[in-house]
Design a protein around this motif. Sequence first.
Motif, PDB file in Angstrom:
ATOM      1  N   GLY A 277       0.786  -1.226   0.000  1.00 55.07           N
ATOM      2  CA  GLY A 277       0.000   0.000   0.000  1.00 55.07           C
ATOM      3  C   GLY A 277       0.818   1.277   0.000  1.00 55.07           C
ATOM      4  O   GLY A 277       0.285   2.348   0.265  1.00 55.07           O
ATOM      5  N   TRP A 278       2.093   1.182  -0.323  1.00 60.35           N
ATOM      6  CA  TRP A 278       2.981   2.352  -0.361  1.00 60.35           C
ATOM      7  C   TRP A 278       3.720   2.395  -1.683  1.00 60.35           C
ATOM      8  O   TRP A 278       4.183   1.366  -2.182  1.00 60.35           O
ATOM      9  CB  TRP A 278       4.021   2.284   0.760  1.00 60.35           C
ATOM     10  N   VAL A 279       3.859   3.577  -2.234  1.00 65.32           N
ATOM     11  CA  VAL A 279       4.743   3.775  -3.377  1.00 65.32           C
ATOM     12  C   VAL A 279       6.146   3.885  -2.791  1.00 65.32           C
ATOM     13  O   VAL A 279       6.397   4.716  -1.914  1.00 65.32           O
ATOM     14  CB  VAL A 279       4.379   5.053  -4.165  1.00 65.32           C
ATOM     15  N   CYS A 280       7.037   3.018  -3.249  1.00 64.62           N
ATOM     16  CA  CYS A 280       8.380   2.952  -2.671  1.00 64.62           C
ATOM     17  C   CYS A 280       9.437   3.237  -3.728  1.00 64.62           C
ATOM     18  O   CYS A 280       9.302   2.841  -4.887  1.00 64.62           O
ATOM     19  CB  CYS A 280       8.637   1.560  -2.094  1.00 64.62           C
ATOM     20  N   LEU A 281      10.471   3.926  -3.315  1.00 65.29           N
ATOM     21  CA  LEU A 281      11.629   4.200  -4.155  1.00 65.29           C
ATOM     22  C   LEU A 281      12.791   3.399  -3.606  1.00 65.29           C
ATOM     23  O   LEU A 281      13.255   3.653  -2.485  1.00 65.29           O
ATOM     24  CB  LEU A 281      11.955   5.700  -4.153  1.00 65.29           C
ATOM     25  N   ASP A 282      13.218   2.411  -4.364  1.00 60.41           N
ATOM     26  CA  ASP A 282      14.313   1.523  -3.947  1.00 60.41           C
ATOM     27  C   ASP A 282      14.018   0.860  -2.600  1.00 60.41           C
ATOM     28  O   ASP A 282      14.893   0.732  -1.752  1.00 60.41           O
ATOM     29  CB  ASP A 282      15.626   2.296  -3.900  1.00 60.41           C
ATOM     30  N   GLY A 283      12.756   0.484  -2.387  1.00 62.55           N
ATOM     31  CA  GLY A 283      12.357  -0.215  -1.173  1.00 62.55           C
ATOM     32  C   GLY A 283      12.027   0.670   0.013  1.00 62.55           C
ATOM     33  O   GLY A 283      11.648   0.193   1.065  1.00 62.55           O
ATOM     34  N   VAL A 284      12.166   1.988  -0.130  1.00 64.92           N
ATOM     35  CA  VAL A 284      11.888   2.931   0.952  1.00 64.92           C
ATOM     36  C   VAL A 284      10.560   3.623   0.669  1.00 64.92           C
ATOM     37  O   VAL A 284      10.328   4.120  -0.435  1.00 64.92           O
ATOM     38  CB  VAL A 284      13.016   3.987   1.071  1.00 64.92           C
ATOM     39  N   ARG A 285       9.693   3.648   1.669  1.00 62.11           N
ATOM     40  CA  ARG A 285       8.372   4.253   1.501  1.00 62.11           C
ATOM     41  C   ARG A 285       8.472   5.719   1.117  1.00 62.11           C
ATOM     42  O   ARG A 285       9.215   6.482   1.717  1.00 62.11           O
ATOM     43  CB  ARG A 285       7.573   4.134   2.802  1.00 62.11           C
ATOM     44  N   GLU A 286       7.680   6.078   0.105  1.00 62.72           N
ATOM     45  CA  GLU A 286       7.678   7.443  -0.392  1.00 62.72           C
ATOM     46  C   GLU A 286       6.323   8.105  -0.151  1.00 62.72           C
ATOM     47  O   GLU A 286       6.263   9.230   0.314  1.00 62.72           O
ATOM     48  CB  GLU A 286       8.014   7.438  -1.883  1.00 62.72           C
ATOM     49  N   ALA A 287       5.224   7.421  -0.489  1.00 61.84           N
ATOM     50  CA  ALA A 287       3.880   7.989  -0.321  1.00 61.84           C
ATOM     51  C   ALA A 287       2.855   6.862  -0.335  1.00 61.84           C
ATOM     52  O   ALA A 287       3.104   5.790  -0.891  1.00 61.84           O
ATOM     53  CB  ALA A 287       3.579   8.976  -1.441  1.00 61.84           C
ATOM     54  N   ASP A 288       1.699   7.132   0.267  1.00 58.10           N
ATOM     55  CA  ASP A 288       0.637   6.129   0.271  1.00 58.10           C
ATOM     56  C   ASP A 288      -0.535   6.509  -0.630  1.00 58.10           C
ATOM     57  O   ASP A 288      -1.567   5.851  -0.632  1.00 58.10           O
ATOM     58  CB  ASP A 288       0.145   5.847   1.690  1.00 58.10           C
ATOM     59  N   SER A 289      -0.356   7.577  -1.410  1.00 53.54           N
ATOM     60  CA  SER A 289      -1.402   7.982  -2.348  1.00 53.54           C
ATOM     61  C   SER A 289      -0.779   8.788  -3.482  1.00 53.54           C
ATOM     62  O   SER A 289       0.350   9.271  -3.377  1.00 53.54           O
ATOM     63  CB  SER A 289      -2.462   8.822  -1.645  1.00 53.54           C
TER      64      SER A 289
ATOM     65  N   ALA B 149      -1.677   5.106 -13.499  1.00 54.74           N
ATOM     66  CA  ALA B 149      -2.739   4.093 -13.530  1.00 54.74           C
ATOM     67  C   ALA B 149      -2.257   2.780 -12.929  1.00 54.74           C
ATOM     68  O   ALA B 149      -2.978   2.148 -12.139  1.00 54.74           O
ATOM     69  CB  ALA B 149      -3.221   3.880 -14.957  1.00 54.74           C
ATOM     70  N   MET B 150      -1.036   2.372 -13.265  1.00 55.43           N
ATOM     71  CA  MET B 150      -0.483   1.140 -12.688  1.00 55.43           C
ATOM     72  C   MET B 150      -0.328   1.280 -11.182  1.00 55.43           C
ATOM     73  O   MET B 150      -0.679   0.366 -10.423  1.00 55.43           O
ATOM     74  CB  MET B 150       0.871   0.812 -13.316  1.00 55.43           C
ATOM     75  N   ALA B 151       0.203   2.415 -10.734  1.00 56.63           N
ATOM     76  CA  ALA B 151       0.408   2.632  -9.302  1.00 56.63           C
ATOM     77  C   ALA B 151      -0.930   2.666  -8.560  1.00 56.63           C
ATOM     78  O   ALA B 151      -1.069   2.065  -7.494  1.00 56.63           O
ATOM     79  CB  ALA B 151       1.174   3.923  -9.069  1.00 56.63           C
ATOM     80  N   GLN B 152      -1.929   3.350  -9.120  1.00 62.72           N
ATOM     81  CA  GLN B 152      -3.226   3.441  -8.458  1.00 62.72           C
ATOM     82  C   GLN B 152      -3.896   2.075  -8.383  1.00 62.72           C
ATOM     83  O   GLN B 152      -4.514   1.746  -7.374  1.00 62.72           O
ATOM     84  CB  GLN B 152      -4.142   4.433  -9.189  1.00 62.72           C
ATOM     85  N   ASN B 153      -3.762   1.264  -9.427  1.00 62.94           N
ATOM     86  CA  ASN B 153      -4.318  -0.093  -9.388  1.00 62.94           C
ATOM     87  C   ASN B 153      -3.673  -0.915  -8.280  1.00 62.94           C
ATOM     88  O   ASN B 153      -4.351  -1.640  -7.554  1.00 62.94           O
ATOM     89  CB  ASN B 153      -4.140  -0.787 -10.733  1.00 62.94           C
TER      90      ASN B 153
END
Length: 105
Positions: free
Chosen positions: A20-32, A67-71
Amino acid sequence: MDAAYIKTTQDGRKVEVMDGWVCLDGVREADSLIPMDEHPNRQAITKAVPGATHAAGRLPFTLAEAAMAQNALSAAQRDFDASPAGITQRLRRAVWVKATNEGVD
């Protein structure tokens, strides 16, 4: 839950959606994702990445990537953790969203 690959940055780091998190190199960046029209730094982002339509933290996305990230984010929300820790986390998020909507920083 498995990581959903979104893209690789210009410097070679992977952008994925994990738990449920967008991650950059395994580190949480944002949840929306934030549409570019609503982003406070939209002018600088659109200048640096002309095709950007959304952003997640400091990561710009094109429409297809968004779209891929939101899915992947939606799929993670559908997976309900019924354990006491999972319920506590969902309640904590709901309280935080309510508080920030009311102006608490």
